[in-house]
Design a protein around this motif. Structure first.
Motif, short mmCIF file in Angstrom:
data_model
loop_
_atom_site.label_atom_id
_atom_site.label_comp_id
_atom_site.label_asym_id
_atom_site.label_seq_id
_atom_site.Cartn_x
_atom_site.Cartn_y
_atom_site.Cartn_z
N TYR A 126 43.22 51.62 50.49
CA TYR A 126 43.01 51.02 51.80
C TYR A 126 43.68 49.65 51.80
CZ TYR A 126 39.64 54.69 52.89
OH TYR A 126 39.05 55.90 53.15
N LEU A 127 44.38 49.35 52.89
CA LEU A 127 45.14 48.11 52.97
C LEU A 127 44.61 47.27 54.13
CD1 LEU A 127 47.67 46.75 51.63
CD2 LEU A 127 48.98 47.62 53.57
N SER A 128 44.28 46.03 53.83
CA SER A 128 43.84 45.08 54.84
C SER A 128 44.90 44.00 54.97
CB SER A 128 42.50 44.47 54.41
OG SER A 128 42.07 43.48 55.32
N THR A 129 45.37 43.75 56.20
CA THR A 129 46.45 42.78 56.40
C THR A 129 46.05 41.72 57.42
OG1 THR A 129 47.53 44.00 58.20
CG2 THR A 129 48.12 44.61 55.95
N TYR A 130 46.34 40.48 57.09
CA TYR A 130 46.14 39.37 58.03
C TYR A 130 47.53 38.85 58.41
CZ TYR A 130 44.42 35.00 60.04
OH TYR A 130 44.15 33.96 60.90
N LEU A 144 44.96 45.01 48.83
CA LEU A 144 44.98 46.45 48.55
C LEU A 144 43.70 46.82 47.79
CD1 LEU A 144 46.48 49.19 48.46
CD2 LEU A 144 47.43 48.44 46.24
N PHE A 145 42.94 47.74 48.36
CA PHE A 145 41.69 48.21 47.76
C PHE A 145 41.84 49.67 47.33
CE2 PHE A 145 40.52 44.98 50.88
CZ PHE A 145 39.61 44.18 50.20
N ARG A 146 41.00 50.05 46.37
CA ARG A 146 40.88 51.45 45.98
C ARG A 146 39.41 51.86 46.11
NH1 ARG A 146 43.83 56.22 45.07
NH2 ARG A 146 42.51 57.59 43.82
N LYS A 147 39.14 52.90 46.89
CA LYS A 147 37.78 53.41 47.07
C LYS A 147 37.60 54.68 46.23
CE LYS A 147 34.65 55.49 50.46
NZ LYS A 147 34.50 56.75 49.70
N LEU A 189 39.34 45.76 44.20
CA LEU A 189 40.51 45.04 44.68
C LEU A 189 41.62 45.25 43.66
CD1 LEU A 189 41.83 43.14 46.75
CD2 LEU A 189 40.97 41.21 45.39
N ILE A 190 42.74 45.85 44.09
CA ILE A 190 43.83 46.18 43.18
C ILE A 190 44.85 45.05 43.11
CG2 ILE A 190 45.67 47.82 42.68
CD1 ILE A 190 42.84 48.97 42.40
N ARG A 191 45.26 44.55 44.25
CA ARG A 191 46.31 43.51 44.29
C ARG A 191 46.14 42.70 45.56
NH1 ARG A 191 51.35 43.31 41.95
NH2 ARG A 191 50.21 44.10 40.14
N PHE A 211 30.91 46.37 44.90
CA PHE A 211 32.13 45.56 44.79
C PHE A 211 31.79 44.27 44.07
CE2 PHE A 211 34.89 42.11 46.16
CZ PHE A 211 36.14 42.64 45.91
N GLU A 212 32.69 43.84 43.21
CA GLU A 212 32.57 42.52 42.58
C GLU A 212 33.97 41.94 42.42
OE1 GLU A 212 30.63 40.26 38.68
OE2 GLU A 212 30.55 42.45 38.84
#
Length: 658
Positions: free
Chosen positions: A12-16, A38-41, A48-50, A358-359
Motif C-alpha cells: 500500500y502506498l501513501s503519498t503526500y 510504502l507499507f506492507r500488509k 513500513l518498508i520504505r 504496527f510499530e
C-alpha cells in the motif's frame, strides 16, 4: 464482517503530493515537504518498508513545487519504487494525492467532517507510531502545525485547523486544539529566517524586553489572524523601539548582548516572548484536556506532531511539568511525516474494529543509494580517493579528535534532523570543533550543535536526561559536565539531545560513542546534519563524497568503511563547488514547452505573481472560481487580487488597532 477482512494483503502506498499544471508552472506552493510511504500488509500486521522525502531526490529544500500532470507524478513515483523492483502496478491501493489515489475511502472527511484531515494525519503519525500503546494505554495527542493544506479536504479553511485527541485503550476521541505554529510562521516571514533559526536565537542572547501586556484570545481556525495584529506586531514594534540605542529604559530592556548584532538582539528579544506565549498555549491545551477527561498524566503518554513539535524546549517542558509517562512522536513530526500519518489512519479506518499491529521502532527507513564500491569505480572521484579500509573505532576516535568527519551509515533517517545516518560528527570537548562544523555548514557562530550520547549515559550528563532517540528533547547540561562538552551546549546551558541504543540501525554509531568514551571519558559526540546551506540532507554516497571534497573534509566513514579523501583542490577545480546533482530531474519539459504550456493554461497572460498570490493566499489549492481562459474572468481575478492586496496594505497602515 469487519472492514479489514475486505483488505487484501500486499503493498500500500501513501503519498503526500499535489498535481496541478498551473501550480507547477507558477511555482505555487500547495503542499511543501512532499513525501511517500510504502507499507506492507500481512493480516493485521502493517510494516513500513520504505520512506521517501522528495527534497532528498530533487535537491530542493522543502520541495515546494507541484507535479505538472498525473503522468509526471507517476514517472517520479515509479522511478523511486523502481529501486525496490516495484511500480505503481504492484500497489494494492494508493492513497493521499488526488489524481494518484486509487480509492476514495482512505481519508477522515466522512468520519470527522468538522476537523482538518491534514491535522488528523499529523495526529496519527504520532498516536499510531506504536499500536500497542494505542490499544493498551492512554495517549493525549496534539497536532500543532501551521495552516493545513486543502488538497483532499477542500473545506479545510472553514473548519478548526488543529486537532487533538485522547486515546483510552483504543477508544479515540478527537477535538479542536490551539497551535502556536502561526506565530512562528509569521515571525519566520517577517524576519526571513527559518523557525529553527529563530528558536535557536531566542535562547542564544541575554537581551530581553518586558512582555507586551496582551492576552491571546482562544482561536481554533483562521480567526487566529487577530494574533498577528493584536500580539505579534505590537511586540515587534515595542522591541524595536526599546532596542534603539540611546532610548533603552532600564526596567523594560536588559540591554544589548555584545556578542550579537543589533538585529540579532532585537529578534532574540521578540522570540523569547513568542516562545513563552507558545508554551503557555500548549499548557492550556494540556490542562483543558486533563481537566475534562480526568486522566492521570503519570499513566498517559504525550503524543506530539506537526511542525511545532520540533520545538524541543516546549516538548521537554510539558513532560517535566505534567509528568507524562513518556513522549510518543515520529522523527518526521513536521509535514515530512504526513504520508506516514495518512497511511496509518487509512489502515485504522479500513481495518477497524480489528486492532492493527504496527510499530515504527526507529527512524531509518530512507533510501540507501548505490553501493560504495560502485561509486568508487566511477570516474567522478578519480584521483581523489585515498586509503579505503574497514571501520576501526579507535582510529575513528583519532580522526574525530583532529577534525570533523562525515558519518554515512545505512538507510537514511526520515524527518528533518540528522540522527546518525547522514551526519557530520565532531569532538564535543572543544569550542573549536563547533566552529569547524558551523564553518562547513556556513552557519552563524552561535548555532548549536547537537550532542549524540550513549542512551544509558543521558541521566549522568543532563538534568532530567532520558530517552530522546529522535532529537525531540532539550535537557540542561549538568553544571559539573559543562566544561567537558562546550561544543554541544547552547548559550543558555541546554542541549538538544539524541540518545543512541545498542541496536542494529545505530549499532556502528553506538560502538563509536563507546570507543570515544573509553578514549576520552566522554560518551558524547557533536552531531549536525550532512548538508550545505539551503540544501536538503544528503541522500547518496556520491553526494557525500562530493560534499567532503568541496568542503575540505579529509575522512568519511561510509557503511562501515573509512574513506580517505585527497586532492581536494584539483577536484574543486574540475567539478566546481555547486551541489552534486541529485537523483531526479523534476522538470517534465524543456523551457520552450513550459512557455507553450503556460500560454495554453493562461492565454491572457495574467502575471505569474498575480496567479501565485491568488492560489496561495485567496483560493488555496488552485484556481476554482475563475476560468482564466475567459478574458472577463481573467480580468476579475486580477481585480480581486488588487483589492485583496489593497485591504492588506490598509490594515497594515492603520496599525494594530485596525
Amino acid at each position: 464482517m469487519w472492514r479489514g477482512e475486505s483488505m487484501q494483503d500486499g503493498y500500500y502506498l501513501s503519498t503526500y503530493f499535489h498535481i496541478g499544471p498551473l501550480d507547477y508552472l507558477t511555482g505555487t506552493c500547495i503542499r511543501h515537504d512532499p513525501n511517500m510511504a510504502l507499507f506492507r500488509k500481512e493480516g493485521r500486521d502493517i510494516r513500513l518498508i520504505r520512506y521517501w522525502e522528495l527534497e532528498r531526490f530533487t535537491g530542493r529544500k522543502q520541495h515546494r513545487q507541484s507535479f505538472y500532470s498525473r503522468e509526471h507524478a507517476e514517472g517520479v513515483v515509479n522511478e523511486l519504487l523502481g529501486a525496490l523492483g516495484l511500480s505503481l502496478e504492484d500497489m494494492t491501493e494508493v492513497w493521499g494525492t488526488p489524481g494518484l489515489a486509487t480509492c476514495p475511502d482512505y481519508h477522515s472527511l466522512d468520519d470527522y467532517p468538522d476537523l482538518s484531515y491534514h491535522s488528523i494525519s499529523h495526529l496519527f503519525s504520532a498516536v499510531m507510531a506504536d499500536s500497542g500503546l494505542f490499544y493498551e494505554g492512554n495517549i493525549l495527542g496534539l497536532a500543532v502545525d501551521g495552516i493545513p493544506d486543502d488538497v483532499v479536504d477542500r473545506e479545510a479553511g472553514s473548519k478548526p485547523f488543529f486537532a487533538g485527541c485522547l486515546v483510552r485503550r483504543g477508544a479515540l476521541e478527537l477535538f479542536p486544539v490551539q497551535s502556536p505554529g502561526p506565530l512562528w510562521d509569521w515571525s519566520s516571514t517577517y524576519y526571513n529566517l527559518r523557525e529553527g533559526t529563530l528558536m535557536a536565537l531566542a535562547y542564544a542572547t541575554e537581551s530581553a524586553v518586558n512582555p507586551v501586556p496582551l492576552e491571546l484570545p482562544p482561536a481554533f481556525d483562521r480567526n487566529f489572524n487577530i494574533w498577528e495584529h493584536d500580539y505579534l506586531r505590537p511586540l515587534i514594534e515595542a522591541a524595536d523601539k526599546l532596542c534603539e540605542r540611546g532610548t533603552q529604559e532600564a526596567s523594560a530592556f536588559t540591554g544589548y548582548d555584545p556578542r550579537f548584532t543589533e538585529r540579532e538582539n532585537q529578534i532574540s528579544a521578540v522570540m523569547k516572548q513568542v516562545q513563552a506565549i507558545s508554551i503557555a498555549m500548549m499548557e492550556r491545551n494540556v490542562e483543558t484536556i486533563l481537566g475534562s477527561s480526568g486522566v492521570n498524566p503519570e499513566e498517559t503518554y504525550l503524543a506530539l506532531a506537526g511542525g511545532y513539535a520540533l520545538n524541543c524546549p516546549t516538548n521537554s517542558h510539558l513532560m517535566r511539568k505534567y509528568g507524562f509517562k513518556g513522549l510518543v512522536a515520529p522523527p518526521c513530526v513536521n509535514d515530512s511525516g504526513l504520508s506516514l500519518g495518512m497511511g496509518l489512519y487509512a489502515f485504522y479506518r479500513k481495518m477497524s474494529p480489528a486492532r492493527i499491529r504496527f510499530e515504527l521502532g526507529h527512524a531509518y527507513y530512507g533510501a540507501e543509494g548505490a553501493p560504495l564500491e560502485e561509486v568508487l569505480r566511477s570516474d567522478t572521484f578519480a584521483g581523489c580517493i585515498g586509503e579505503v579500509t574497514p571501520l576501526e573505532e579507535s582510529r575513528a576516535v583519532q580522526d574525530l579528535c583532529r577534525a570533523p568527519v562525515i558519518w554515512f551509515d545505512g538507510p537514511a533517517e526520515i524527518g528533518p534532523r540528522a540522527l546518525g545516518a547522514r551526519s557530520l560528527l565532531g569532538d564535543p570537548r572543544t569550542p573549536a570543533a563547533k566552529d569547524a562544523l558551523n564553518a562547513v555548514k556556513q552557519r552563524e557562530w552561535w548555532r548549536p550543535v547537537a550532542p549524540v550520547i550513549l542512551a544509558g549515559e543521558a541521566g549522568e550528563w543532563f538534568e532530567d536526561g532520558g530517552p530522546s532517540p529522535y532529537m525531540l528533547h532539550t535537557f540542561r547540561v549538568k553544571a559539573e559536565k559543562r566544561e567537558l562538552i562546550p561544543a554541544v551546549i547552547h548559550l543558555d546551558g541546554t542541549a538538544r539531545v539524541q540518545t543512541v541504543e545498542d541496536a542494529p540501525p545505530t549499532r556502528n554509531l553506538y560502538k563509536l560513542l563507546r570507543a570515544f568514551k573509553e578514549a576520552t571519558g566522554v560518551p558524547v559526540l557533536g552531531n549536525t546534519s550532512l548538508n550545505g546551506k539551503g540544501e536538503p540532507i544528503i541522500q547518496d554516497i556520491g553526494e557525500a563524497l562530493h560534499f567532503a571534497l568541496v568542503k575540505g573534509i579529509e575522512v568519511a566513514y561510509i557503511n562501515g568503511r573509512r574513506v580517505g579523501l585527497v586532492n581536494h583542490d584539483s577536484y574543486r577545480a574540475r567539478a566546481g563547488t555547486a551541489a552534486f546533482p541529485r537523483q531526479i530531474d523534476f522538470s517534465p519539459m524543456n523551457p520552450d514547452e513550459e512557455e507553450a504550456a503556460m500560454l495554453r493554461y493562461n492565454p491572457h497572460r495574467i502575471p505569474g505573481e498575480i496567479l501565485k498570490f491568488y492560489m496561495e493566499r485567496i483560493e488555496r489549492g488552485g484556481i476554482s472560481r475563475y476560468d482564466i481562459t475567459d478574458p472577463q474572468q481573467a480580468r476579475r481575478l486580477i481585480r480581486e487580487v488588487q483589492l485583496h492586496r489593497a485591504r492588506r496594505e490598509e490594515r497594515s497602515d492603520r496599525g494594530p488597532e485596525a
